[in-house]
Design an enzyme around this catalytic site. Structure first.
Site, PDB file in Angstrom:
ATOM      1  N   SER A 125       0.819  -1.213   0.000  1.00 37.91           N
ATOM      2  CA  SER A 125       0.000   0.000   0.000  1.00 37.91           C
ATOM      3  C   SER A 125       0.853   1.263   0.000  1.00 37.91           C
ATOM      4  O   SER A 125       1.904   1.318   0.660  1.00 37.91           O
ATOM      5  CB  SER A 125      -0.880  -0.011   1.247  1.00 37.91           C
ATOM      6  OG  SER A 125      -1.450   1.261   1.445  1.00 37.91           O
ATOM      7  N   GLU A 127       0.182   3.626   1.670  1.00 38.69           N
ATOM      8  CA  GLU A 127       0.190   4.086   3.075  1.00 38.69           C
ATOM      9  C   GLU A 127       1.551   3.842   3.721  1.00 38.69           C
ATOM     10  O   GLU A 127       1.895   4.491   4.708  1.00 38.69           O
ATOM     11  CB  GLU A 127      -0.886   3.347   3.880  1.00 38.69           C
ATOM     12  CG  GLU A 127      -2.313   3.701   3.514  1.00 38.69           C
ATOM     13  CD  GLU A 127      -2.793   5.021   4.111  1.00 38.69           C
ATOM     14  OE1 GLU A 127      -2.339   5.379   5.208  1.00 38.69           O
ATOM     15  OE2 GLU A 127      -3.626   5.687   3.465  1.00 38.69           O
ATOM     16  N   TYR A 149      -2.133  -0.178  10.246  1.00 37.32           N
ATOM     17  CA  TYR A 149      -2.313  -0.789   8.920  1.00 37.32           C
ATOM     18  C   TYR A 149      -1.033  -0.615   8.095  1.00 37.32           C
ATOM     19  O   TYR A 149      -0.531  -1.581   7.493  1.00 37.32           O
ATOM     20  CB  TYR A 149      -3.490  -0.107   8.212  1.00 37.32           C
ATOM     21  CG  TYR A 149      -3.633  -0.459   6.746  1.00 37.32           C
ATOM     22  CD1 TYR A 149      -4.244  -1.645   6.355  1.00 37.32           C
ATOM     23  CD2 TYR A 149      -3.173   0.405   5.752  1.00 37.32           C
ATOM     24  CE1 TYR A 149      -4.382  -1.967   4.999  1.00 37.32           C
ATOM     25  CE2 TYR A 149      -3.313   0.092   4.403  1.00 37.32           C
ATOM     26  CZ  TYR A 149      -3.907  -1.097   4.037  1.00 37.32           C
ATOM     27  OH  TYR A 149      -4.042  -1.407   2.703  1.00 37.32           O
TER      28      TYR A 149
HETATM   29  P1  NAP Z   1     -11.377  -5.421   0.825  1.00 34.67           P
HETATM   30  O1  NAP Z   1     -12.499  -5.093  -0.108  1.00 34.67           O
HETATM   31  O2  NAP Z   1     -11.499  -5.001   2.240  1.00 34.67           O
HETATM   32  O3  NAP Z   1     -11.125  -7.010   0.754  1.00 34.67           O
HETATM   33  C1  NAP Z   1     -10.193  -7.618   1.580  1.00 34.67           C
HETATM   34  C2  NAP Z   1     -10.646  -9.042   1.849  1.00 34.67           C
HETATM   35  O4  NAP Z   1      -9.804  -9.570   2.884  1.00 34.67           O
HETATM   36  C3  NAP Z   1     -12.064  -9.128   2.362  1.00 34.67           C
HETATM   37  O5  NAP Z   1     -12.969  -9.415   1.321  1.00 34.67           O
HETATM   38  C4  NAP Z   1     -12.046 -10.235   3.406  1.00 34.67           C
HETATM   39  O6  NAP Z   1     -12.462 -11.474   2.868  1.00 34.67           O
HETATM   40  C5  NAP Z   1     -10.578 -10.343   3.778  1.00 34.67           C
HETATM   41  N1  NAP Z   1     -10.393  -9.818   5.148  1.00 34.67           N
HETATM   42  C6  NAP Z   1     -10.954  -8.719   5.702  1.00 34.67           C
HETATM   43  N2  NAP Z   1     -10.559  -8.586   6.968  1.00 34.67           N
HETATM   44  C7  NAP Z   1      -9.745  -9.623   7.213  1.00 34.67           C
HETATM   45  C8  NAP Z   1      -9.028 -10.061   8.360  1.00 34.67           C
HETATM   46  N3  NAP Z   1      -9.093  -9.385   9.495  1.00 34.67           N
HETATM   47  N4  NAP Z   1      -8.290 -11.183   8.260  1.00 34.67           N
HETATM   48  C9  NAP Z   1      -8.234 -11.864   7.107  1.00 34.67           C
HETATM   49  N5  NAP Z   1      -8.899 -11.520   5.983  1.00 34.67           N
HETATM   50  C10 NAP Z   1      -9.641 -10.402   6.052  1.00 34.67           C
HETATM   51  O7  NAP Z   1     -10.002  -4.822   0.249  1.00 34.67           O
HETATM   52  P2  NAP Z   1      -9.662  -4.306  -1.241  1.00 34.67           P
HETATM   53  O8  NAP Z   1     -10.022  -2.873  -1.314  1.00 34.67           O
HETATM   54  O9  NAP Z   1     -10.179  -5.272  -2.223  1.00 34.67           O
HETATM   55  O10 NAP Z   1      -8.067  -4.376  -1.208  1.00 34.67           O
HETATM   56  C11 NAP Z   1      -7.374  -5.587  -1.503  1.00 34.67           C
HETATM   57  C12 NAP Z   1      -6.022  -5.545  -0.835  1.00 34.67           C
HETATM   58  O11 NAP Z   1      -5.295  -4.417  -1.322  1.00 34.67           O
HETATM   59  C13 NAP Z   1      -6.066  -5.396   0.682  1.00 34.67           C
HETATM   60  O12 NAP Z   1      -4.992  -6.105   1.234  1.00 34.67           O
HETATM   61  C14 NAP Z   1      -5.870  -3.916   0.891  1.00 34.67           C
HETATM   62  O13 NAP Z   1      -5.302  -3.659   2.156  1.00 34.67           O
HETATM   63  C15 NAP Z   1      -4.911  -3.600  -0.233  1.00 34.67           C
HETATM   64  N6  NAP Z   1      -4.942  -2.223  -0.719  1.00 34.67           N
HETATM   65  C16 NAP Z   1      -6.127  -1.673  -1.099  1.00 34.67           C
HETATM   66  C17 NAP Z   1      -6.140  -0.360  -1.560  1.00 34.67           C
HETATM   67  C18 NAP Z   1      -7.440   0.282  -2.019  1.00 34.67           C
HETATM   68  O14 NAP Z   1      -7.444   1.500  -2.237  1.00 34.67           O
HETATM   69  N7  NAP Z   1      -8.500  -0.473  -2.217  1.00 34.67           N
HETATM   70  C19 NAP Z   1      -4.951   0.370  -1.652  1.00 34.67           C
HETATM   71  C20 NAP Z   1      -3.759  -0.241  -1.287  1.00 34.67           C
HETATM   72  C21 NAP Z   1      -3.772  -1.542  -0.826  1.00 34.67           C
HETATM   73  P3  NAP Z   1     -13.383 -12.499   3.731  1.00 34.67           P
HETATM   74  O15 NAP Z   1     -14.239 -11.694   4.641  1.00 34.67           O
HETATM   75  O16 NAP Z   1     -14.179 -13.178   2.646  1.00 34.67           O
HETATM   76  O17 NAP Z   1     -12.435 -13.412   4.431  1.00 34.67           O
END
Ligand code: NAP
Length: 312
Positions: A125, A127, A149
């Protein structure tokens, strides 16, 4: 037919990545902590729920991770799972650290244990850089994480780099800045703003409460960010890449554009709530995606104003 394993397939990026890989002819297996109870509504919204196989996996449980990898035998693994909210990480720091840092380590260890040529993508990220101000961060910029995070994501980044160097794994980190879409949950501020603008335009006059509107972010369009993840695993050599638009905007600008898109002036409908300010917030988040453009041929096609319009 290549087999992909998407960890965290139920999330925003998991759904768009599954759609992309299916279109490229992959077999896609997706994990959720409990696949029996997850509705996978994002995949249903994209019309691909029936084309993805699901399996339960707990990233913090090595046995569970190894069992899934042994069963699925993936060519490529995309780790998009883990606690993904910066705000929630201040309330759940241990859950955040374990799901991200221990989770990534378990995947790397399981890949190493299997000794097969699995390619691994890890969701890092922007971040991690902390406050970039108006100076865009690139792959050589130091990490100064300012939330639990970001600390967890920084640890996972170095795990990936270490396993690549020490054991020769094909492991990459995508250092992605914020990317949005209609699949974003409303606990993220962008979707909270879009949902409120639509609600108020529909006649509900309850004002929208927000924290610091002066923060600046580099917002992109999620469906094109997952293309960069895929491209990283198609290279000859594993490497890390910043993925961003290269432009930042204030949250106030995002709010103004969202309300304008539904014909409203945001100043009549938004209240500042100081309880929503974070213990440490980043004044600016801005990434330099030049390396991705030069080496992957990837470039963001949509900037924040387009993203707002498409979300509305
Ligand atoms: P998201 O919609 O929150 O999806 C993350 C998935 O991880 C969830 O569907 C959930 O699946 C699982 N999860 C949630 N909390 C968890 C926990 N405490 N332990 C284990 N699994 C957990 O995230 P996203 O926006 O698709 O992002 C995907 C990845 O990219 C993440 O790692 C996020 O941190 C990273 N990221 C996102 C952004 C952004 O802007 N979107 C930017 C930089 C990095 P289940 O509930 O089905 O297990």
């Amino acid at each position: 037919m290549k087999q992909a394993l998407i960890c965290g397939v139920s999330g925003q990026d998991g759904a768009y990545l599954a759609q992309l890989l299916l279109a490229k002819g992959y077999k896609v297996c997706g994990t959720s902590r409990d696949a029996q109870i997850s509705s996978f509504h994002n995949l249903a919204r994209l019309g691909i729920r029936d084309r993805v196989q699901f399996t339960s996996m707990s990233l913090t449980d090595f046995r569970s991770v190894l069992q899934v990898l042994t069963k699925v035998k993936p060519d490529e693994i995309y780790n998009l799972a883990g606690q993904s909210s910066v705000a929630l990480s201040f309330d759940q720091p241990v859950e955040t650290l374990e799901s991200i840092a221990t989770g990534t380590l378990n995947l790397l260890e399981a890949i190493r244990f299997m000794s097969s040529p699995i390619k691994f993508y890890n969701a890092s990220s922007g971040e991690c850089f902390g406050d970039t101000g108006d100076t865009p961060a690139d792959e050589t910029s130091p990490f100064r994480p300012r939330s639990p995070y970001a600390v967890a994501k920084a640890a996972a980044f170095w795990e990936v780099a270490n396993y690549r160097e020490a054991y020769g794994l094909f492991a990459c980190s995508g250092i992605l800045f914020n990317h949005e879409s209609p699949l974003r949950p409303t606990r993220f501020v962008t979707q909270k703003i879009i949902a409120a603008a639509r609600r108020i335009a529909g006649g509900d006059m309850e004002p929208l409460k927000l924290g610091n509107l002066a923060v600046k972010r580099d917002w992109g369009w999620a469906p094109e960010y997952v293309e960069a993840m895929y491209l990283m695993l198609q290279q000859d050599q594993p490497d890390d890449f910043v993925i961003s638009t290269g432009q930042s905007h204030t949250l106030e600008d995002f709010v103004a554009k969202a309300f304008a898109a539904v014909g409203l002036d945001w100043r009549s409908h938004v209240e500042i709530d100081r309880t929503l300010f974070r213990p440490t917030d980043l004044a600016g988040g801005l990434g330099d995606p030049s390396k991705a453009k030069n080496k992957l041929g990837w470039q963001a096609r949509h900037q924040m104003p387009d993203v707002v319009k498409m979300m509305v």
